[in-house]
Design a protein around this motif. Sequence first.
Motif, PDB file in Angstrom:
ATOM      1  N   TYR A 196       0.695  -1.289  -0.096  1.00 16.69           N
ATOM      2  CA  TYR A 196      -0.143   0.093   0.081  1.00 16.69           C
ATOM      3  C   TYR A 196       0.846   1.286  -0.035  1.00 16.69           C
ATOM      4  O   TYR A 196       1.800   1.462   0.951  1.00 16.69           O
ATOM      5  N   PRO A 198       0.783   4.844   0.612  1.00 13.13           N
ATOM      6  CA  PRO A 198      -0.238   5.798   1.292  1.00 13.13           C
ATOM      7  C   PRO A 198      -0.345   7.111   0.940  1.00 13.13           C
ATOM      8  O   PRO A 198      -1.013   8.148   1.380  1.00 13.13           O
ATOM      9  N   SER A 237      -4.959   8.723   5.111  1.00 12.23           N
ATOM     10  CA  SER A 237      -4.375   7.670   4.278  1.00 12.23           C
ATOM     11  C   SER A 237      -4.542   6.425   5.217  1.00 12.23           C
ATOM     12  O   SER A 237      -5.005   5.288   4.460  1.00 12.23           O
ATOM     13  N   LYS A 240      -8.187   4.892   4.688  1.00 13.59           N
ATOM     14  CA  LYS A 240      -8.186   4.331   3.572  1.00 13.59           C
ATOM     15  C   LYS A 240      -7.645   2.823   3.497  1.00 13.59           C
ATOM     16  O   LYS A 240      -8.364   1.966   2.796  1.00 13.59           O
ATOM     17  N   LEU A 241      -6.601   2.750   4.060  1.00 11.67           N
ATOM     18  CA  LEU A 241      -5.850   1.527   4.169  1.00 11.67           C
ATOM     19  C   LEU A 241      -6.695   0.498   5.078  1.00 11.67           C
ATOM     20  O   LEU A 241      -7.059  -0.758   4.889  1.00 11.67           O
ATOM     21  N   ASP A 257      -2.086   2.180  -4.767  1.00  7.29           N
ATOM     22  CA  ASP A 257      -1.867   3.831  -4.284  1.00  7.29           C
ATOM     23  C   ASP A 257      -3.232   4.491  -3.573  1.00  7.29           C
ATOM     24  O   ASP A 257      -4.280   4.235  -4.057  1.00  7.29           O
ATOM     25  N   PHE A 258      -2.906   5.244  -2.552  1.00  6.84           N
ATOM     26  CA  PHE A 258      -3.946   5.885  -2.312  1.00  6.84           C
ATOM     27  C   PHE A 258      -4.758   6.458  -3.322  1.00  6.84           C
ATOM     28  O   PHE A 258      -6.054   6.646  -3.215  1.00  6.84           O
ATOM     29  N   TYR A 259      -4.131   7.127  -4.204  1.00  7.38           N
ATOM     30  CA  TYR A 259      -4.838   8.111  -5.145  1.00  7.38           C
ATOM     31  C   TYR A 259      -5.584   7.222  -6.154  1.00  7.38           C
ATOM     32  O   TYR A 259      -6.302   7.681  -7.408  1.00  7.38           O
TER      33      TYR A 259
END
Length: 261
Positions: A196, A198, A237, A240-241, A257-259
């Motif tokens: 992941y 972040p 972040s 989201k994880l 990826d976060f985005y």
Amino acid sequence: MSYTAGQKALCIITGASKGFGWTLAFQLSCLLKPRSVLMLVARTAEQLNRLKEDIINLYGGQNQLDVRCVQADLEKKEGVEKTVQAAKETSVDRQFVLFGLASLGDVSRFALTFTDPVEVNRYLALNVSGALSVTAGVLQALPRRLGLRRSVVNISSLCALKPFPSWVLYCTGKAARDMMFRVLAAEEPDVRVLSYAPGPLDTDMQLQARRSSGDLQLRRSFSSMFSEGQLLSCEESGAKLMKLLLDNDFQSGSHLDFYEL
């Protein structure tokens, strides 16, 4: 990451004493079932104990969370063995999750200046060798069995995919770790593996990047992101994880990826 009430989980966070690891510890602590174990691993005992105290004050009385601190340097064999032994001393009913973070290294210099293999190996020992050794050791300590779900989360970066001038150590370490965990996912299909990224987080590591990056353009870019409020908070972040892990619908071994989410 949800499971039947009353069943214990073990979550291990390496690099838990600050930054993203610190935030993940708090976010996990409110999701875990009673009597679950949250194991915090870092080199600095004082910061770990403060984190433990803060978590217990916030959540410990409500969910009877067992927070354990392991002061260990994963650059060294003794630190890996200490972490693995601590994992062996826990009992897990349902789930094990290992979160692996990394250090930035010296970003003030360019690739051609790293002529000392001892210096390079020291960085890789912590961020690559140590990560593999502690992951392998803990997975051996908690072998496959019916009903046990095992997961490994590699905190990755865009740097695993894209070169950043003056960040040769960090980029190399991140790329190596991504491939390392892809191989793990291929070899161990019962282990859920995620890398992941972040995003650019507002942490001490980012401060170091703004101040110390040898590449002037990169330093200016990070400074601009900071001044314009474009850095992400660890909480945003991390949330989201947590959702990724709760939904549990990612392909094992993937880099997310976060985005992209």
